[in-house]
Design a protein around this motif. Structure first.
Motif, PDB file in Angstrom:
ATOM      1  N   ASN A 144       0.739  -0.711  -0.009  1.00 25.86           N
ATOM      2  CA  ASN A 144       0.277  -0.072   0.416  1.00 25.86           C
ATOM      3  C   ASN A 144       1.242   1.251   0.232  1.00 25.86           C
ATOM      4  OD1 ASN A 144      -2.454  -1.487   0.314  1.00 25.86           O
ATOM      5  ND2 ASN A 144      -2.911  -1.374   1.995  1.00 25.86           N
ATOM      6  N   ASP A 145       1.991   1.273  -0.087  1.00 28.56           N
ATOM      7  CA  ASP A 145       2.682   2.445  -0.553  1.00 28.56           C
ATOM      8  C   ASP A 145       2.250   2.823  -1.915  1.00 28.56           C
ATOM      9  OD1 ASP A 145       4.931   4.477  -1.118  1.00 28.56           O
ATOM     10  OD2 ASP A 145       6.463   3.228  -0.136  1.00 28.56           O
ATOM     11  N   PRO A 146       2.114   4.489  -1.756  1.00 28.07           N
ATOM     12  CA  PRO A 146       2.217   4.696  -2.862  1.00 28.07           C
ATOM     13  C   PRO A 146       2.992   5.230  -4.206  1.00 28.07           C
ATOM     14  CG  PRO A 146       1.477   7.115  -1.906  1.00 28.07           C
ATOM     15  CD  PRO A 146       1.764   5.160  -0.901  1.00 28.07           C
ATOM     16  N   THR A 147       3.987   5.284  -3.678  1.00 25.82           N
ATOM     17  CA  THR A 147       5.169   5.500  -4.913  1.00 25.82           C
ATOM     18  C   THR A 147       5.899   3.780  -4.625  1.00 25.82           C
ATOM     19  OG1 THR A 147       6.167   7.103  -2.547  1.00 25.82           O
ATOM     20  CG2 THR A 147       7.449   6.304  -4.588  1.00 25.82           C
ATOM     21  N   ALA A 148       5.735   4.092  -6.240  1.00 25.19           N
ATOM     22  CA  ALA A 148       6.077   2.623  -7.238  1.00 25.19           C
ATOM     23  C   ALA A 148       7.512   2.297  -6.596  1.00 25.19           C
ATOM     24  CB  ALA A 148       5.843   2.688  -8.467  1.00 25.19           C
ATOM     25  N   THR A 149       7.842   1.505  -6.829  1.00 27.11           N
ATOM     26  CA  THR A 149       9.128   0.651  -6.838  1.00 27.11           C
ATOM     27  C   THR A 149       9.482   0.311  -8.220  1.00 27.11           C
ATOM     28  OG1 THR A 149       8.857  -0.909  -5.135  1.00 27.11           O
ATOM     29  CG2 THR A 149      11.477  -1.015  -5.897  1.00 27.11           C
ATOM     30  N   SER A 150      10.580   0.929  -8.662  1.00 29.59           N
ATOM     31  CA  SER A 150      11.554   1.383  -9.787  1.00 29.59           C
ATOM     32  C   SER A 150      12.471   0.813 -10.026  1.00 29.59           C
ATOM     33  CB  SER A 150      11.327   2.861 -10.342  1.00 29.59           C
ATOM     34  OG  SER A 150      11.897   3.172 -11.467  1.00 29.59           O
ATOM     35  N   PHE A 151      13.222   0.291 -11.281  1.00 27.83           N
ATOM     36  CA  PHE A 151      14.392   0.012 -10.843  1.00 27.83           C
ATOM     37  C   PHE A 151      14.340  -0.769 -12.271  1.00 27.83           C
ATOM     38  CE2 PHE A 151      11.125  -3.469 -10.424  1.00 27.83           C
ATOM     39  CZ  PHE A 151      11.353  -4.452 -11.394  1.00 27.83           C
ATOM     40  N   ASN A 152      16.165  -0.996 -12.107  1.00 31.09           N
ATOM     41  CA  ASN A 152      15.808  -1.178 -14.432  1.00 31.09           C
ATOM     42  C   ASN A 152      17.042  -2.597 -14.515  1.00 31.09           C
ATOM     43  OD1 ASN A 152      17.136  -0.568 -17.449  1.00 31.09           O
ATOM     44  ND2 ASN A 152      19.215  -0.182 -16.612  1.00 31.09           N
ATOM     45  N   ILE A 153      16.884  -3.353 -15.413  1.00 21.26           N
ATOM     46  CA  ILE A 153      17.752  -4.356 -15.552  1.00 21.26           C
ATOM     47  C   ILE A 153      18.447  -3.764 -16.550  1.00 21.26           C
ATOM     48  CG2 ILE A 153      17.174  -6.595 -16.148  1.00 21.26           C
ATOM     49  CD1 ILE A 153      14.589  -6.916 -14.176  1.00 21.26           C
ATOM     50  N   ALA A 154      19.641  -4.258 -16.366  1.00 20.39           N
ATOM     51  CA  ALA A 154      20.953  -4.028 -17.150  1.00 20.39           C
ATOM     52  C   ALA A 154      21.338  -4.831 -17.966  1.00 20.39           C
ATOM     53  CB  ALA A 154      21.479  -2.807 -16.828  1.00 20.39           C
ATOM     54  N   THR A 155      21.243  -6.369 -17.637  1.00 21.80           N
ATOM     55  CA  THR A 155      21.699  -7.259 -18.329  1.00 21.80           C
ATOM     56  C   THR A 155      20.951  -8.937 -18.335  1.00 21.80           C
ATOM     57  OG1 THR A 155      23.888  -6.889 -16.948  1.00 21.80           O
ATOM     58  CG2 THR A 155      24.007  -8.933 -17.323  1.00 21.80           C
ATOM     59  N   PRO A 156      21.524  -9.000 -19.895  1.00 23.74           N
ATOM     60  CA  PRO A 156      20.503 -10.416 -19.853  1.00 23.74           C
ATOM     61  C   PRO A 156      20.384 -11.603 -18.729  1.00 23.74           C
ATOM     62  CG  PRO A 156      21.696  -9.551 -22.220  1.00 23.74           C
ATOM     63  CD  PRO A 156      22.286  -8.244 -20.844  1.00 23.74           C
ATOM     64  N   GLY A 157      18.957 -11.529 -18.013  1.00 25.92           N
ATOM     65  CA  GLY A 157      19.176 -13.102 -18.337  1.00 25.92           C
ATOM     66  C   GLY A 157      19.402 -12.348 -16.300  1.00 25.92           C
ATOM     67  N   GLN A 158      18.925 -12.193 -16.384  1.00 25.22           N
ATOM     68  CA  GLN A 158      18.649 -10.742 -14.707  1.00 25.22           C
ATOM     69  C   GLN A 158      17.333 -10.559 -14.700  1.00 25.22           C
ATOM     70  OE1 GLN A 158      20.361  -6.617 -14.087  1.00 25.22           O
ATOM     71  NE2 GLN A 158      21.177  -7.535 -11.878  1.00 25.22           N
ATOM     72  N   ASN A 159      17.105 -10.748 -13.065  1.00 21.95           N
ATOM     73  CA  ASN A 159      15.504 -10.177 -12.570  1.00 21.95           C
ATOM     74  C   ASN A 159      15.690  -9.974 -11.853  1.00 21.95           C
ATOM     75  OD1 ASN A 159      14.927 -12.793 -14.010  1.00 21.95           O
ATOM     76  ND2 ASN A 159      15.167 -13.901 -12.958  1.00 21.95           N
ATOM     77  N   ALA A 160      14.734  -9.242 -10.829  1.00 26.28           N
ATOM     78  CA  ALA A 160      14.550  -8.816  -9.833  1.00 26.28           C
ATOM     79  C   ALA A 160      13.708  -9.400  -8.894  1.00 26.28           C
ATOM     80  CB  ALA A 160      13.812  -7.163 -10.297  1.00 26.28           C
ATOM     81  N   LYS A 161      14.310  -9.348  -7.323  1.00 27.53           N
ATOM     82  CA  LYS A 161      13.138 -10.419  -6.372  1.00 27.53           C
ATOM     83  C   LYS A 161      13.202  -9.400  -5.023  1.00 27.53           C
ATOM     84  CE  LYS A 161      15.115 -14.793  -8.129  1.00 27.53           C
ATOM     85  NZ  LYS A 161      15.521 -15.694  -7.463  1.00 27.53           N
ATOM     86  N   PHE A 162      12.036  -8.731  -5.378  1.00 28.25           N
ATOM     87  CA  PHE A 162      12.345  -7.876  -3.984  1.00 28.25           C
ATOM     88  C   PHE A 162      10.702  -8.448  -3.043  1.00 28.25           C
ATOM     89  CE2 PHE A 162      12.402  -5.277  -7.366  1.00 28.25           C
ATOM     90  CZ  PHE A 162      13.871  -4.016  -6.842  1.00 28.25           C
ATOM     91  N   THR A 163      10.891  -8.581  -1.542  1.00 21.77           N
ATOM     92  CA  THR A 163       9.989  -9.028  -0.668  1.00 21.77           C
ATOM     93  C   THR A 163       9.318  -7.802   0.223  1.00 21.77           C
ATOM     94  OG1 THR A 163      11.128  -8.477   1.522  1.00 21.77           O
ATOM     95  CG2 THR A 163      11.276 -11.198  -0.179  1.00 21.77           C
TER      96      THR A 163
END
Length: 124
Positions: free
Chosen positions: A26-45
């Protein structure tokens, strides 16, 4: 091959670490990120509280990458609670949750795709 063949292969190896972090439900600010390397994923808890029976993810695919997969899993990633693959610039999906606990959002661009992404997690 069924016979001897000559040729060459070109391999490209990438070294990377998956992006990690924590988001607040419920945080109104979006979590923004850049995936710069092929194969990389993002994992947020994220952690839910008693009384929450589901979460809704609002995803922005700024790179408009085709077939971006976003899923909600248990913390150990053993169980997927909800998943959506989309090529849209923005999309939403809901995942049911059973109890107050810590869960994981995994953003998985396919193949060699990279780009900038953002999401929020909301729950009533």
């Amino acid at each position: 091959p069924s016979a001897a063949h000559n040729g060459q292969f070109i391999w490209t190896l990438y070294e990377f670490t998956d992006m990690t972090g924590t988001v607040t439900v419920n945080d109104p600010t979006a979590t923004s990120f850049n995936i710069a390397t092929p194969g990389q994923n993002a994992k947020f808890t994220f952690t839910t509280i008693a009384g929450q029976s589901g979460v809704t993810l609002h995803v922005t695919n700024s790179a408009s990458q085709p077939n971006l997969t976003v899923k909600v899993t248990t913390l150990d990633e053993a169980t997927t609670l909800g998943s959506k693959t989309s090529s849209l610039a923005t999309f939403t999906f809901t995942a049911p949750i059973a109890s107050a606990n810590t869960y994981k959002v995994i953003v998985d661009p396919p193949g060699r795709q990279i780009g900038t992404f953002a999401f929020t997690v909301t729950s009533p």
